[in-house]
Enzyme design. Structure first.
Site, mmCIF file in Angstrom:
data_model
loop_
_atom_site.group_PDB
_atom_site.id
_atom_site.type_symbol
_atom_site.label_atom_id
_atom_site.label_comp_id
_atom_site.label_asym_id
_atom_site.label_seq_id
_atom_site.Cartn_x
_atom_site.Cartn_y
_atom_site.Cartn_z
ATOM 1 N N HIS A 155 0.862 -1.182 0.000
ATOM 2 C CA HIS A 155 0.000 0.000 0.000
ATOM 3 C C HIS A 155 0.898 1.231 0.000
ATOM 4 O O HIS A 155 2.015 1.208 0.535
ATOM 5 C CB HIS A 155 -0.864 -0.038 1.259
ATOM 6 C CG HIS A 155 -1.953 0.983 1.320
ATOM 7 N ND1 HIS A 155 -1.710 2.303 1.630
ATOM 8 C CD2 HIS A 155 -3.299 0.879 1.155
ATOM 9 C CE1 HIS A 155 -2.852 2.962 1.640
ATOM 10 N NE2 HIS A 155 -3.841 2.127 1.352
ATOM 11 N N ASP A 211 3.169 -3.610 8.414
ATOM 12 C CA ASP A 211 1.863 -2.976 8.259
ATOM 13 C C ASP A 211 0.810 -4.051 8.495
ATOM 14 O O ASP A 211 0.638 -4.956 7.679
ATOM 15 C CB ASP A 211 1.741 -2.385 6.847
ATOM 16 C CG ASP A 211 0.370 -1.784 6.560
ATOM 17 O OD1 ASP A 211 -0.519 -1.875 7.429
ATOM 18 O OD2 ASP A 211 0.191 -1.235 5.459
ATOM 19 N N GLN A 220 -4.415 -4.895 7.379
ATOM 20 C CA GLN A 220 -5.340 -5.899 6.854
ATOM 21 C C GLN A 220 -5.300 -7.214 7.624
ATOM 22 O O GLN A 220 -6.215 -8.031 7.489
ATOM 23 C CB GLN A 220 -5.036 -6.178 5.376
ATOM 24 C CG GLN A 220 -5.233 -4.990 4.451
ATOM 25 C CD GLN A 220 -6.682 -4.525 4.367
ATOM 26 O OE1 GLN A 220 -7.612 -5.256 4.680
ATOM 27 N NE2 GLN A 220 -6.879 -3.282 3.948
ATOM 28 N N LYS A 230 -10.416 -0.250 10.620
ATOM 29 C CA LYS A 230 -10.514 -1.489 9.854
ATOM 30 C C LYS A 230 -10.857 -2.690 10.730
ATOM 31 O O LYS A 230 -10.965 -3.811 10.240
ATOM 32 C CB LYS A 230 -9.208 -1.742 9.096
ATOM 33 C CG LYS A 230 -8.928 -0.718 7.995
ATOM 34 C CD LYS A 230 -7.678 -1.074 7.216
ATOM 35 C CE LYS A 230 -7.250 0.043 6.270
ATOM 36 N NZ LYS A 230 -8.161 0.194 5.127
ATOM 37 N N CYS A 279 -4.655 2.236 -3.812
ATOM 38 C CA CYS A 279 -3.450 2.806 -3.194
ATOM 39 C C CYS A 279 -2.275 1.836 -3.311
ATOM 40 O O CYS A 279 -1.491 1.667 -2.365
ATOM 41 C CB CYS A 279 -3.691 3.172 -1.740
ATOM 42 S SG CYS A 279 -4.856 4.519 -1.526
#
Length: 406
Positions: A118, A195, A198, A221, A361
């Site tokens: 991303h 990261d 997700q 999220k 993105c």
């Protein structure tokens, strides 16, 4: 089979959202009633500036804020002092780049990251590389599966200073072997920045087991509010790192010329904090735990399997990434021959079906795959087989709605 969780989310019972099929949870999740009520309760009963007042109301606000930190820490198996509240995962990753990165990366060093990232996990490292004279090294996965070969991972070497990687790709849904990659990074004297935007909503995360040096995720999220994020950092690294932002509350003492910083994690949280956001995130985590992560994984897998089966029967529909549904983490990205992804999303919206379309993105990945835009479906705990059926039925008609006669 009707999803029993859906009743917990007020947005689906609002008149203007009647019949909504929401399949864009990789972008942001909906919020359960308990989270909305907890935020409201804070502002109605406990609203004061945490960490500053010596009166009861402020003490209650402080307790609620620090309790939220404890909840987050326990959720990812960290220490409370290792949890820094930010605005989102993007800010968390920037914090690492502007602090540890600026202090430790030198000219000629390398920063390794997948081409699948991303933009939030690319742009901070681009900035750092330009400012410090370092080199970005991109790991390129198998275009069909999204997985990395050992040869690609060998790009992480003695020149590498930082390895930055998403645990789960927001486009391909693939879960990367972060523990293995962190081990390779550490053997070469590098740190591993993860990261987790997700992964945290869809799987049990243990930052100690992963051996991540830094780990970032966003509250919105995982059924929490927007505007609250988390950065986990190993205590020994955070203690040696200068703060990113400077101002109120993050200090121990200020003179005319100098300042000393407060203890962790407060030295990284300048100014009035987003207490309501942290408390809302804490309530979201409690809600997720009440559902059970194993049940979330089962729901993801069941619906993703059904999605891929139904989409696989539709001519001209092309699914990106692995053909194994269990490797998609609730994300299925696709194209339809002859129909622009933006048109797919617009046409589905006429049926009250919300999906994502565009570059997600992740433009470098789009260039690598020679796909400047794609459509993406992402499921979560409030989705069910009825949603998949509605989506699949509408997708079958997309080419006809676009003027094709097949």
């Amino acid at each position: 089979m009707e999803n029993k969780c859906k009743k917990d989310f007020p947005i689906f019972s609002e008149k203007e959202n009647e019949g909504l099929v929401y399949l864009d949870s990789a972008a942001t999740t909906q919020k359960p009633k308990c989270v909305l009520e907890k935020i409201k309760e804070f502002y109605e009963k406990n609203n004061a500036n945490p960490l500053r007042g010596l009166y009861e109301l402020s003490a209650r606000a402080t307790d609620a804020y620090e309790d939220a930190r404890e909840t987050v820490a326990s959720f990812i198996n960290a220490k409370s002092a290792e949890i820094i509240f930010t605005r989102n995962a993007s800010e968390s990753l920037n914090l690492v780049a502007y602090t540890w990165g600026m202090e430790n990366v030198s000219e000629g060093d390398e920063i390794a990251l997948p081409i699948t990232e991303h933009h939030s996990n690319i742009l901070p490292w681009q900035m750092l590389a330009k400012r410090k004279g370092a080199k970005l090294v991109f790991l390129e996965p198998n275009k069909r599966t999204g997985e990395f070969s050992d040869e690609e991972l060998s790009k992480i070497n003695e020149k590498t200073k930082i390895v930055a990687i998403a645990e789960v790709s927001n486009v391909l849904g693939i879960t990367h072997p972060v523990k293995k990659i962190a081990n390779i990074a550490h053997k070469n004297g590098a740190i591993c920045v993860v990261d987790g935007a997700q992964s945290v909503p869809h799987s049990k995360v243990d930052v100690k087991n992963l051996d991540a040096d830094f780990f970032a995720f966003s509250g919105h999220k995982i059924c929490g509010p927007m505007g609250i994020g988390v950065l986990y950092g190993k205590k020994e690294l955070l203690e040696k790192t200068e703060p990113f932002l400077r101002g109120g509350e993050m200090i121990e003492y200020v003179s005319r010329e100098n300042a000393t910083w407060a203890e962790l994690p407060h030295k990284f949280e300048a100014g009035t904090v987003n207490a309501a956001g942290a408390i809302g995130l804490s309530e979201a985590i409690k809600y997720i735990k009440s559902i059970g992560m194993e049940n979330i994984v089962d729901n993801d897998n069941r619906l993703t399997s059904l999605l891929m089966q139904e989409m696989g029967r539709i001519p001209h529909v092309n699914i990106l990434g692995s053909k194994d549904f269990s490797k998609h983490s609730g994300i299925v990205t696709f194209t339809v021959d002859g129909v622009h992804p933006h048109d797919i999303a617009t046409l589905l919206d006429t049926e009250k079906i919300a999906i994502r379309a565009g570059h997600h993105c992740a433009q470098p990945l789009g260039s690598y795959l020679e796909l400047p835009a794609t459509a993406r479906v992402s499921v979560y705990i409030y989705n069910d087989e009825n949603d998949v059926e509605r989506f699949s039925k509408a997708l079958k008609e997309i080419r006809k709605m676009s003027g094709y006669k097949d």
